[in-house]
Each structure stands twice: as C-alpha cells, then as structure tokens.
Design a protein around this motif. Structure first.
Motif, mmCIF file in Angstrom:
data_model
loop_
_atom_site.group_PDB
_atom_site.id
_atom_site.type_symbol
_atom_site.label_atom_id
_atom_site.label_comp_id
_atom_site.label_asym_id
_atom_site.label_seq_id
_atom_site.Cartn_x
_atom_site.Cartn_y
_atom_site.Cartn_z
ATOM 1 N N ILE A 195 58.113 35.255 48.602
ATOM 2 C CA ILE A 195 58.686 36.090 47.285
ATOM 3 C C ILE A 195 57.430 36.078 46.552
ATOM 4 N N ILE A 196 56.975 37.366 46.192
ATOM 5 C CA ILE A 196 55.823 38.015 45.561
ATOM 6 C C ILE A 196 56.234 38.474 44.178
ATOM 7 N N ASN A 197 55.720 37.937 43.076
ATOM 8 C CA ASN A 197 55.974 38.610 41.607
ATOM 9 C C ASN A 197 54.773 39.382 41.612
ATOM 10 N N HIS A 198 55.107 40.623 41.903
ATOM 11 C CA HIS A 198 53.911 41.793 42.081
ATOM 12 C C HIS A 198 53.251 42.006 40.626
ATOM 13 N N SER A 199 54.125 42.027 39.475
ATOM 14 C CA SER A 199 53.740 42.052 38.299
ATOM 15 C C SER A 199 52.732 41.199 37.768
ATOM 16 N N GLU A 200 52.917 40.023 38.014
ATOM 17 C CA GLU A 200 52.158 38.747 37.623
ATOM 18 C C GLU A 200 50.824 38.755 38.590
ATOM 19 N N LEU A 201 50.743 39.159 39.879
ATOM 20 C CA LEU A 201 49.853 39.304 40.657
ATOM 21 C C LEU A 201 48.893 40.558 40.129
ATOM 22 N N ILE A 202 49.383 41.573 39.861
ATOM 23 C CA ILE A 202 48.897 42.725 39.555
ATOM 24 C C ILE A 202 48.165 42.226 38.028
ATOM 25 N N GLN A 203 48.732 41.612 36.987
ATOM 26 C CA GLN A 203 48.070 41.512 35.843
ATOM 27 C C GLN A 203 47.092 40.303 36.183
ATOM 28 N N SER A 204 46.994 39.446 36.959
ATOM 29 C CA SER A 204 46.181 38.417 37.413
ATOM 30 C C SER A 204 44.921 39.328 37.710
ATOM 31 N N LEU A 205 45.098 40.108 38.953
ATOM 32 C CA LEU A 205 43.854 40.977 39.360
ATOM 33 C C LEU A 205 43.192 41.742 38.118
ATOM 34 N N LEU A 206 44.123 42.192 37.344
ATOM 35 C CA LEU A 206 43.340 43.132 36.240
ATOM 36 C C LEU A 206 42.555 42.032 35.386
ATOM 37 N N SER A 207 43.002 41.017 35.144
ATOM 38 C CA SER A 207 42.379 40.023 34.397
ATOM 39 C C SER A 207 40.987 39.711 34.726
ATOM 40 N N LYS A 208 41.037 39.336 36.167
ATOM 41 C CA LYS A 208 39.683 39.299 37.063
ATOM 42 C C LYS A 208 38.700 40.256 36.943
ATOM 43 N N ILE A 209 39.116 41.547 36.995
ATOM 44 C CA ILE A 209 38.413 42.812 36.920
ATOM 45 C C ILE A 209 38.009 42.924 35.681
ATOM 46 N N GLU A 210 38.524 42.649 34.410
ATOM 47 C CA GLU A 210 38.340 42.599 33.258
ATOM 48 C C GLU A 210 37.196 41.918 32.761
ATOM 49 N N VAL A 211 37.451 40.561 33.308
ATOM 50 C CA VAL A 211 36.356 39.536 33.012
ATOM 51 C C VAL A 211 35.129 40.075 33.587
ATOM 52 N N LEU A 212 35.079 40.446 35.152
ATOM 53 C CA LEU A 212 33.834 40.735 35.658
ATOM 54 C C LEU A 212 33.230 41.992 34.726
ATOM 55 N N VAL A 213 33.927 42.893 34.456
ATOM 56 C CA VAL A 213 33.526 44.144 33.631
ATOM 57 C C VAL A 213 32.988 43.531 32.327
ATOM 58 N N ASN A 214 33.466 42.563 31.624
ATOM 59 C CA ASN A 214 32.948 42.119 30.245
ATOM 60 C C ASN A 214 31.577 41.271 30.452
ATOM 61 N N ASP A 215 31.633 40.692 31.576
ATOM 62 C CA ASP A 215 30.418 39.796 31.802
ATOM 63 C C ASP A 215 29.291 40.731 32.567
ATOM 64 N N ASN A 216 29.505 41.991 32.578
ATOM 65 C CA ASN A 216 28.374 43.104 33.143
ATOM 66 C C ASN A 216 28.275 42.782 34.702
ATOM 67 N N ASN A 217 29.498 42.381 35.383
ATOM 68 C CA ASN A 217 29.436 41.937 36.896
ATOM 69 C C ASN A 217 30.266 42.805 37.490
ATOM 70 N N ALA A 218 30.633 44.155 36.895
ATOM 71 C CA ALA A 218 31.324 45.086 37.728
ATOM 72 C C ALA A 218 31.329 45.288 39.152
ATOM 73 N N ASP A 219 29.858 45.232 39.479
ATOM 74 C CA ASP A 219 29.814 45.440 40.994
ATOM 75 C C ASP A 219 30.594 44.444 41.884
ATOM 76 N N GLU A 220 30.941 43.135 41.467
ATOM 77 C CA GLU A 220 31.517 42.232 41.853
ATOM 78 C C GLU A 220 33.013 42.558 42.022
ATOM 79 N N ALA A 221 33.488 43.607 41.477
ATOM 80 C CA ALA A 221 34.998 43.838 41.259
ATOM 81 C C ALA A 221 35.727 44.429 42.454
#
Length: 103
Positions: free
Chosen positions: A10-36
């Motif tokens: 069972i996959i909760n897509h909404s939670e997984l997508i929000q988690s991925l978006l959070s990780k991407i946002e942290v990378l962007v905020n830390d000026n590491n967008a290339d790692e996203a």
C-alpha cells in the motif's frame, strides 16, 4: 478495488510526493539544486503512478502539488539568477584587476 497482494504494498502517494517535494525544496534552499534530479525523476514516476492507479488524486491535491512545485521553481530561479549575477560581478572584478595591473 482489489486488495493489495504481498508484491503490491500500500503506497500513500500523497505523503510520498510531499516528502519528495520537501527533499527537493531543502536542496534548492541549500543551493544544491543540481542534486535534486534523482528526486525529480522519482517524483515524476510517483505522480504518474498515482494518476494512473485506482485511487487517483483529486483536483485539489494536484493543484496543491503544482503550487508547491511552482514555489520551488521560483526559489530555484531566484537562486540561479543571484549566482549568475555573482559570477558576472566576479568576472568583471577580475578584468578590472588585470586592467589595473597592466597600467
């Protein structure tokens, strides 16, 4: 809707997508967008699976995801523009120093 089999967790897509978006946002905020990129690839796959699955997202959920993606993109573009300005300023400073030394 069929019950998930042992090979279909069972996959909760909404939670997984929000988690991925959070990780991407942290990378962007830390000026590491290339790692996203790996997170973006996973995000795309999960959104596609969610939309093609039995429990499709609502219009509100998709709008929320799109809004968050747009917000992250604005931050990334602002950071990119600031980096470009800094690089140009650095190059101009280097040229000015060389010109000064040449005199």
């Amino acid at each position: 809707m069929d019950a998930p089999t042992p090979s279909q967790p069972i996959i909760n897509h909404s939670e997984l997508i929000q988690s991925l978006l959070s990780k991407i946002e942290v990378l962007v905020n830390d000026n590491n967008a290339d790692e996203a990129q790996p997170f973006l690839d996973t995000l795309n796959v999960n959104i596609k699976q969610w939309c093609e699955g039995n429990d499709i997202p609502s219009e509100e959920e998709l709008k929320s995801i799109q809004l968050r993606i747009n917000t992250i993109l604005v931050k990334a573009n602002c950071a990119k523009n600031e980096s470009s300005k800094a690089i140009i300023k650095h190059k101009k400073s280097g040229k000015a120093i060389k010109a000064y030394r040449a005199t």
